[in-house]
Motif scaffolding. Structure first.
Motif, PDB file in Angstrom:
ATOM      1  N   TRP A  83      58.936  -4.698 -49.574  1.00 52.06           N
ATOM      2  CA  TRP A  83      58.876  -3.704 -50.662  1.00 52.06           C
ATOM      3  C   TRP A  83      60.056  -3.918 -51.598  1.00 52.06           C
ATOM      4  O   TRP A  83      61.173  -4.199 -51.129  1.00 52.06           O
ATOM      5  CB  TRP A  83      58.932  -2.292 -50.080  1.00 52.06           C
ATOM      6  CG  TRP A  83      58.981  -1.217 -51.136  1.00 52.06           C
ATOM      7  CD1 TRP A  83      57.924  -0.721 -51.828  1.00 52.06           C
ATOM      8  CD2 TRP A  83      60.144  -0.515 -51.612  1.00 52.06           C
ATOM      9  NE1 TRP A  83      58.351   0.250 -52.716  1.00 52.06           N
ATOM     10  CE2 TRP A  83      59.710   0.393 -52.596  1.00 52.06           C
ATOM     11  CE3 TRP A  83      61.503  -0.559 -51.294  1.00 52.06           C
ATOM     12  CZ2 TRP A  83      60.568   1.233 -53.277  1.00 52.06           C
ATOM     13  CZ3 TRP A  83      62.371   0.279 -51.972  1.00 52.06           C
ATOM     14  CH2 TRP A  83      61.909   1.171 -52.958  1.00 52.06           C
ATOM     15  N   SER A  84      59.807  -3.857 -52.921  1.00 51.46           N
ATOM     16  CA  SER A  84      60.954  -3.886 -53.828  1.00 51.46           C
ATOM     17  C   SER A  84      60.818  -2.775 -54.842  1.00 51.46           C
ATOM     18  O   SER A  84      59.704  -2.413 -55.270  1.00 51.46           O
ATOM     19  CB  SER A  84      61.117  -5.253 -54.485  1.00 51.46           C
ATOM     20  OG  SER A  84      60.133  -5.449 -55.440  1.00 51.46           O
ATOM     21  N   GLU A  98      57.037  -4.155 -56.202  1.00 47.34           N
ATOM     22  CA  GLU A  98      56.126  -4.952 -55.386  1.00 47.34           C
ATOM     23  C   GLU A  98      55.969  -4.340 -53.995  1.00 47.34           C
ATOM     24  O   GLU A  98      56.958  -3.883 -53.405  1.00 47.34           O
ATOM     25  CB  GLU A  98      56.726  -6.355 -55.244  1.00 47.34           C
ATOM     26  CG  GLU A  98      55.689  -7.409 -55.001  1.00 47.34           C
ATOM     27  CD  GLU A  98      56.278  -8.815 -54.962  1.00 47.34           C
ATOM     28  OE1 GLU A  98      57.378  -9.021 -55.523  1.00 47.34           O
ATOM     29  OE2 GLU A  98      55.641  -9.680 -54.363  1.00 47.34           O
ATOM     30  N   THR A  99      54.750  -4.336 -53.483  1.00 50.36           N
ATOM     31  CA  THR A  99      54.495  -3.960 -52.082  1.00 50.36           C
ATOM     32  C   THR A  99      53.626  -5.051 -51.494  1.00 50.36           C
ATOM     33  O   THR A  99      52.494  -5.252 -51.936  1.00 50.36           O
ATOM     34  CB  THR A  99      53.743  -2.608 -51.983  1.00 50.36           C
ATOM     35  OG1 THR A  99      54.512  -1.596 -52.622  1.00 50.36           O
ATOM     36  CG2 THR A  99      53.514  -2.201 -50.537  1.00 50.36           C
ATOM     37  N   GLN A 100      54.160  -5.792 -50.527  1.00 49.67           N
ATOM     38  CA  GLN A 100      53.343  -6.806 -49.826  1.00 49.67           C
ATOM     39  C   GLN A 100      53.141  -6.315 -48.402  1.00 49.67           C
ATOM     40  O   GLN A 100      54.098  -6.295 -47.613  1.00 49.67           O
ATOM     41  CB  GLN A 100      54.092  -8.138 -49.752  1.00 49.67           C
ATOM     42  CG  GLN A 100      54.242  -8.869 -51.060  1.00 49.67           C
ATOM     43  CD  GLN A 100      55.075 -10.144 -50.874  1.00 49.67           C
ATOM     44  OE1 GLN A 100      55.291 -10.626 -49.762  1.00 49.67           O
ATOM     45  NE2 GLN A 100      55.559 -10.675 -51.965  1.00 49.67           N
TER      46      GLN A 100
END
Ligand code: AMP
Length: 308
Positions: A83-84, A98-100
């Motif tokens: 997560w950023s 971003e969520t991966q």
């Protein structure tokens, strides 16, 4: 003393605040919850998943704080949840960059045998279907199930989330999420609507403006400690949830009166967490510091008014 079962993301976070930037550091809901709860010396375990890119030193850190990590699955060849986020200048709002989901996308949680009778289940932020599976694996009905979630899951997994919400005693969410979930702007109306979805207790977190606890027509308010400097708010909500559930597990008293104290303990620990990047401040936090700030909280909120 009750046992505390924690489920939640274990992550790499990349954070940007007006004061600086981090590369991938330890993050995720569960580490913040676990480290905060560990301040109460409770028996706790984390159920989660990471990839084999996750450094052993982070797992060791959790274990050194007496958190049972045997149910943190390590997926060979898998990538850890990432997560950023970037904070605005006021630090009260942020954008998720971003969520991966990575290994979290198809995680099948397994509750350890010795935690299937835990008194408290703390459902931290992650897929509602995983939260539901954890509830279903409990062999003894928990005395309290607490749920924390966020808009990400409301946006795309609302049906699953509503199923979880119907099964929990306490929900902790921030003001914007309470509005999104209920469709009500007034937080009093929002809490009333969320009560009808299941939870008897609704905690609405308002960042630097404190937290509200609603139950049965009663409201309790805990301020946030006015801090000179907030460095990184990431994980404040999870730290709050860890302090709240850790204190309740320690005291094994789930009354509304005791829950008020739990809200104060949660707010107290969250006030430390925001002073450094990620979990750094929680890692080096002494009981003495926690106790001193609790005294500050008491004097901040105490007044002797004559009602004549
Ligand atoms: P908070 O600041 O309390 O909202 O929590 C921030 C933490 O939540 C970060 O460490 C993230 O890794 C984690 N996180 C962010 N998005 C998600 C998500 N969709 N599911 C689970 N955890 C998340």
């Amino acid at each position: 003393m009750g046992k505390l079962l924690i489920v939640g993301s274990v992550a790499f976070d990349a954070i940007e605040t007006p004061f600086g930037k981090t590369d991938k550091i330890l993050g995720g809901a569960a580490p913040f919850i676990g480290l905060a709860a560990s301040k109460f010396n409770v028996e706790s375990a984390i159920v989660s998943v990471v990839g084999d890119d996750f450094p052993q030193k982070y797992l060791d850190l959790l274990a050194e704080n007496n958190i049972d990590i045997s149910a943190i699955e390590v997926v060979e060849g898998g990538k850890t949840f990432f997560w950023s986020g970037k904070y605005h200048n006021d630090l009260n709002s942020r954008d998720t960059l971003e969520t991966q989901l990575n290994v979290l996308a198809d995680f099948n949680p397994k509750v350890p045998e010795n935690f299937k009778d835990a008194e408290i289940v703390m459902l931290g932020n992650l897929n509602p279907s995983v939260q539901l599976s954890v509830i279903e694996q409990m062999e003894v009905k928990p005395k309290l199930i607490v749920l924390d979630t966020m808009n990400f899951w409301m946006d795309s997994f609302l049906e699953d989330l509503m199923e979880v919400i119907a099964k929990v005693d306490v929900i902790t969410i921030n003001d914007e999420e309470a509005r999104q979930l209920s469709g009500e702007y007034s937080l009093v109306k929002a809490a009333a609507k969320i009560h009808t979805m299941g939870p008897k207790y609704v905690v609405i977190k308002k960042g630097e403006h404190g937290a509200l606890l609603f139950h049965n027509g009663n409201v309790f308010f805990a301020p946030a400690l006015p801090l000179e400097e907030v460095f990184d708010p990431t994980g404040a909500g999870d730290t709050f949830a860890g302090g709240f559930s850790g204190y309740l597990a320690k005291t094994d008293d789930y009354s509304f009166e005791n829950m008020k104290n739990a809200v104060i303990h949660g707010s107290n620990l969250a006030s430390f967490n925001v002073e450094k990047f990620g979990t750094k401040r929680l890692q080096n936090l002494s009981h003495d510091e926690v106790f001193k700030r609790l005294k500050q909280f008491k004097s901040l909120t105490q007044f002797d008014i004559k009602l004549t």
